[in-house]
Write an enzyme that holds these catalytic residues in place. Structure first.
Site, PDB file in Angstrom:
ATOM      1  N   LYS A   1     -26.336 -48.812 -20.956  1.00  0.00           N
ATOM      2  CA  LYS A   1     -26.149 -47.561 -20.197  1.00  0.00           C
ATOM      3  C   LYS A   1     -26.955 -47.620 -18.893  1.00  0.00           C
ATOM      4  O   LYS A   1     -26.462 -47.232 -17.840  1.00  0.00           O
ATOM      5  CB  LYS A   1     -26.608 -46.327 -20.997  1.00  0.00           C
TER       6      LYS A   1
ATOM      7  N   GLU B   1     -27.630 -50.658 -26.697  1.00  0.00           N
ATOM      8  CA  GLU B   1     -26.738 -49.654 -26.116  1.00  0.00           C
ATOM      9  C   GLU B   1     -27.439 -48.934 -24.950  1.00  0.00           C
ATOM     10  O   GLU B   1     -26.848 -48.729 -23.877  1.00  0.00           O
ATOM     11  CB  GLU B   1     -26.309 -48.663 -27.203  1.00  0.00           C
TER      12      GLU B   1
ATOM     13  N   ARG C   1      -9.993 -45.197 -14.432  1.00  0.00           N
ATOM     14  CA  ARG C   1      -9.538 -46.516 -14.881  1.00  0.00           C
ATOM     15  C   ARG C   1      -9.824 -47.602 -13.849  1.00  0.00           C
ATOM     16  O   ARG C   1     -10.061 -48.748 -14.168  1.00  0.00           O
ATOM     17  CB  ARG C   1      -8.029 -46.478 -15.147  1.00  0.00           C
TER      18      ARG C   1
ATOM     19  N   HIS D   1     -41.653 -64.243 -28.970  1.00  0.00           N
ATOM     20  CA  HIS D   1     -40.915 -65.508 -28.903  1.00  0.00           C
ATOM     21  C   HIS D   1     -40.369 -65.767 -27.503  1.00  0.00           C
ATOM     22  O   HIS D   1     -39.521 -66.634 -27.324  1.00  0.00           O
ATOM     23  CB  HIS D   1     -39.779 -65.513 -29.933  1.00  0.00           C
TER      24      HIS D   1
ATOM     25  N   LYS E   1     -12.816 -48.078 -16.773  1.00  0.00           N
ATOM     26  CA  LYS E   1     -12.927 -47.500 -18.117  1.00  0.00           C
ATOM     27  C   LYS E   1     -12.232 -48.360 -19.171  1.00  0.00           C
ATOM     28  O   LYS E   1     -12.804 -48.655 -20.204  1.00  0.00           O
ATOM     29  CB  LYS E   1     -12.331 -46.091 -18.100  1.00  0.00           C
TER      30      LYS E   1
ATOM     31  N   GLU F   1     -25.286 -50.148 -16.374  1.00  0.00           N
ATOM     32  CA  GLU F   1     -24.007 -49.779 -15.739  1.00  0.00           C
ATOM     33  C   GLU F   1     -24.116 -48.498 -14.935  1.00  0.00           C
ATOM     34  O   GLU F   1     -23.437 -48.356 -13.922  1.00  0.00           O
ATOM     35  CB  GLU F   1     -22.854 -49.732 -16.738  1.00  0.00           C
TER      36      GLU F   1
ATOM     37  N   TRP G   1      -8.262 -51.591  -9.138  1.00  0.00           N
ATOM     38  CA  TRP G   1      -9.615 -52.105  -9.391  1.00  0.00           C
ATOM     39  C   TRP G   1      -9.460 -53.615  -9.433  1.00  0.00           C
ATOM     40  O   TRP G   1      -8.888 -54.164 -10.351  1.00  0.00           O
ATOM     41  CB  TRP G   1     -10.128 -51.592 -10.732  1.00  0.00           C
TER      42      TRP G   1
ATOM     43  N   CYS H   1      -5.785 -51.091 -13.404  1.00  0.00           N
ATOM     44  CA  CYS H   1      -5.297 -50.103 -12.439  1.00  0.00           C
ATOM     45  C   CYS H   1      -4.598 -48.961 -13.148  1.00  0.00           C
ATOM     46  O   CYS H   1      -4.300 -49.025 -14.317  1.00  0.00           O
ATOM     47  CB  CYS H   1      -4.298 -50.777 -11.505  1.00  0.00           C
TER      48      CYS H   1
ATOM     49  N   ASN I   1       0.051 -52.988 -13.010  1.00  0.00           N
ATOM     50  CA  ASN I   1      -1.229 -53.118 -13.704  1.00  0.00           C
ATOM     51  C   ASN I   1      -1.138 -54.337 -14.614  1.00  0.00           C
ATOM     52  O   ASN I   1      -0.164 -54.485 -15.351  1.00  0.00           O
ATOM     53  CB  ASN I   1      -1.498 -51.858 -14.537  1.00  0.00           C
ATOM     54  N   GLY I   2      -2.144 -55.205 -14.558  1.00  0.00           N
ATOM     55  CA  GLY I   2      -2.153 -56.382 -15.429  1.00  0.00           C
ATOM     56  C   GLY I   2      -2.325 -57.652 -14.627  1.00  0.00           C
ATOM     57  O   GLY I   2      -2.827 -57.630 -13.504  1.00  0.00           O
TER      58      GLY I   2
HETATM   59  O1  M6R Z   1     -12.386 -48.820 -24.950  1.00  0.00           O
HETATM   60  P1  M6R Z   1     -13.354 -49.762 -25.595  1.00  0.00           P
HETATM   61  O2  M6R Z   1     -14.276 -49.091 -26.543  1.00  0.00           O
HETATM   62  O3  M6R Z   1     -12.681 -50.933 -26.232  1.00  0.00           O
HETATM   63  O4  M6R Z   1     -14.235 -50.310 -24.404  1.00  0.00           O
HETATM   64  C1  M6R Z   1     -15.154 -51.329 -24.625  1.00  0.00           C
HETATM   65  C2  M6R Z   1     -16.069 -51.523 -23.459  1.00  0.00           C
HETATM   66  O5  M6R Z   1     -15.357 -51.907 -22.317  1.00  0.00           O
HETATM   67  C3  M6R Z   1     -16.868 -50.248 -23.157  1.00  0.00           C
HETATM   68  O6  M6R Z   1     -17.609 -49.831 -24.251  1.00  0.00           O
HETATM   69  C4  M6R Z   1     -17.822 -50.496 -21.968  1.00  0.00           C
HETATM   70  O7  M6R Z   1     -18.800 -51.413 -22.341  1.00  0.00           O
HETATM   71  C5  M6R Z   1     -18.430 -49.178 -21.510  1.00  0.00           C
HETATM   72  N1  M6R Z   1     -18.397 -49.135 -20.087  1.00  0.00           N
HETATM   73  C6  M6R Z   1     -19.828 -48.999 -21.968  1.00  0.00           C
HETATM   74  O8  M6R Z   1     -20.386 -47.819 -21.518  1.00  0.00           O
END
Ligand code: M6R
Length: 595
Positions: free
Chosen positions: A476, A472, A32, A495, A590, A479, A79, A6, A105-106
């Protein structure tokens, strides 16, 4: 498992209305966490709360949050999967008497036992959150310590178990907060004090920040702040000038932060090399280590996978890459004199922080690669390198990935005895190549428009240094567009995964001309004979591709840097095609600051 990522904000403006500033700050930090929002202000000795489900702008429009009167206030975006997304669980949370309200937050690990205990003592809970115990505890201890706020805060923090940062407002106008393993920052403006989980919460009003230490407790009253440690000693923390510019947090001419950040890549590409002057020191640690481990989550983990391949091939250094959420299970096996390179855009990802703490306890040196130099990870590190790519607002990591790659390439370059040479001419050429690749934006948009609207699965194939990029790219797509995507090491197709391929499949092959080229063409043949559509990303056309995305010619080892760009752009346009918001993917946040 509780999940709670949060944003929290507190504001004491003395003469300025709190509510519009709180709403504005929450909008800036919404990346966030973003499923519900609420604010509390103080007016005529009464705390007023307004909160609801949805994004800040929606809730503000419906409830006119910005019109709550008062010069002092707190706010929150939530969140959560714990306690359901509804108005009751949205923060702030009142104490029984409504004389205290709290945003948090936490995770409070022991919330259930505290809730049971407090309920027996007569406290009535209105939400299902763990956070609400904080307001009730503050109320209990304020009564016990006759409104000695510092004593009450200390007792509350000592009672809570878990990782948390909270901000509370009291009916006398006091704002206070505590930082225990979650970020909390004071913003010092000329006539106002902020307390926020992120500098973006106050960057519009001040660039003067105090990054609180773990265990710090803060009170803000009459425009003045006071910081205490858990033993009730007054402490002083330095004021830092935040280097980020606010302009870089705006969307500018772009529809979304994500596409803006993708297009920013040429301009930030070399900052990570040129604005760090401690590469030699960082590399000395790596050279002197008995073993090298790399850790990170999500995109940052993928950077680590590429680094492993580059270090092995060019610097002859063997590194083991362990994703941070799995690190814990290996931490006992780390040899002394190991080095752990932790990669994290935010420097706050809980899985990464826990990994690093474990490794540190075992005697490893911690090196990190981060975008936020004041982050928790930076503080835990023996040496760190900064991405210098500016704030990344889109939840999907794009420009920070490229910046991570540049830092990692430079480390390999420093350690490789010129086997991988990232000289100035090459760096300049790379910027041009990235610019050229970004010119494919419209073409890629049209390609994505052509794909079946019912598309369910996308596979991305690559070998060697292209495999981490396949992973990667698939992350993308998942998500941003909510389409199932899988990165596959091309040689593994036969395989198992080949069984998935049919005439509805879309397969992207990462196939620049290098040692992997011919083998990837063979895999493409196997795919073609099962009827799938093949999109080739390469510097050389081949008839086997149904669609072709042409990359500029560049030196072999740099292809990962440019081939990821079409995948980022594809993901963005697929999100638009699926009519979902690319900046704020559902269920994600984020900075994942809890395990
Ligand atoms: O802030 P960080 O690089 O530690 O974050 C790691 C992951 O949470 C972050 O890369 C996440 O997978 C992204 N949403 C990917 O686009």
């Amino acid at each position: 498992m509780l999940v709670n990522v949060c944003s929290i904000i507190g504001f004491n403006g003395q003469i300025t209305d709190a509510a519009p500033l709180l709403v504005d700050s929450l909008k800036k930090m919404e990346y966030r966490g973003y499923d519900s929002v609420g604010i509390a202000t103080l007016n005529d000795g009464k705390i007023l709360i307004s909160k609801g489900v949805g994004k800040v702008a929606e809730v503000d429009k419906a409830l006119e949050l910005h019109n709550l009167p008062g010069h002092v206030g707190i706010g929150h975006t939530r969140w959560a999967t714990h306690g359901g997304v509804n108005d009751k669980n949205a923060h702030p949370h009142f104490s029984c008497t409504s004389e205290i309200a709290v945003v948090h937050n936490g995770i409070i690990d022991n919330y259930q036992e505290l809730k049971d205990e407090l309920s027996k003592e007569g406290h009535v809970f209105k939400s299902q959150t763990d956070s609400e115990v904080i307001s009730h505890l503050l109320e209990k201890y304020c009564k016990k310590y006759d409104f000695d706020y510092i004593k009450s805060l200390i007792a509350t923090c000592n009672t809570l178990k878990g990782s948390f940062a909270f901000v509370a407002i009291f009916k006398n106008g006091l704002i206070c907060g505590a930082r225990f393993d979650e970020p909390l920052i004071i913003g010092v403006a000329p006539s106002a004090i902020f307390l926020s989980s992120d500098v973006l919460g106050f960057l519009k009003y001040t660039d003067k920040a105090i990054f609180l230490d773990n265990g710090d407790i803060v009170t803000i009253e009459d425009g003045k702040y006071h910081i205490f440690d858990i033993n009730n000693n007054k402490v002083t923390r330095v004021i830092t000038q935040v280097a980020w510019e606010l302009a870089s947090t705006e969307k500018g001419k772009y529809a979304h932060h994500t596409i803006k950040e993708i297009h920013e890549q040429p301009s930030i590409l070399l900052n990570s090399i040129n604005k760090n002057n401690n590469f030699q020191q960082f590399c000395e640690y790596v050279k002197n280590a008995s073993n090298v481990y790399i850790t990170g989550s999500g995109t940052s983990y993928h950077s680590g996978l590429l680094a492993k391949r580059l270090l092995a091939k060019y610097a002859k250094i063997k590194a083991e890459v362990i994703m941070s959420s799995e690190f814990h299970y290996f931490s006992d096996t780390l040899e002394s004199n190991s080095v752990v390179i932790a990669i994290s855009q935010s420097g706050e990802t809980a899985d990464v922080i826990h990994s690093v703490k474990k490794a540190k306890e075992g005697g490893s040196k911690i090196l990190s690669i981060i975008n936020v130099p004041t982050s928790s990870l930076a503080r835990l590190s023996d040496s760190f390198l900064v991405l210098n790519c500016g704030p990344e607002i889109g939840v999907a990591a794009t420009k920070s990935f490229l910046a991570q790659l540049m830092v990692l390439y430079n480390i390999v370059s420093v350690m490789s005895n010129s086997r991988l040479d990232l000289n100035i001419a090459m760096q300049k050429k790379l910027v041009k190549d990235v610019e050229k690749t970004l010119e494919l934006d419209e073409y890629i948009e049209s390609l994505m428009a052509k794909l079946d609207n019912e598309i369910k699965h996308i596979y991305i194939l690559g070998r060697s240094i292209h495999y981490p990029i396949a992973l990667e790219g698939s992350l993308k797509i998942k998500e941003l567009a909510y389409i199932h995507a899988e990165g596959i090491a091309a040689g593994e197709l036969k395989h198992g995964p080949l069984a998935l391929i049919d005439n509805k499949s879309v397969v992207i092959v990462l196939n620049p001309v290098d040692e992997t080229y011919q083998d990837v063409i063979s895999s493409s043949n196997e795919i073609k004979s099962r009827g799938a559509v093949i999109i080739g990303i390469s510097n050389k056309h081949h008839d086997i591709y149904d669609e072709y995305i042409e990359l500029p010619e560049c030196v072999d080892f740099l292809y990962p840097v440019i081939e990821v760009i079409p995948l980022q752009i594809m993901s963005y346009y697929l999100a638009l095609k699926m009519q979902v918001d690319p900046d704020y993917p559902r269920n994600l946040a984020k900075s994942v600051t809890v395990k």
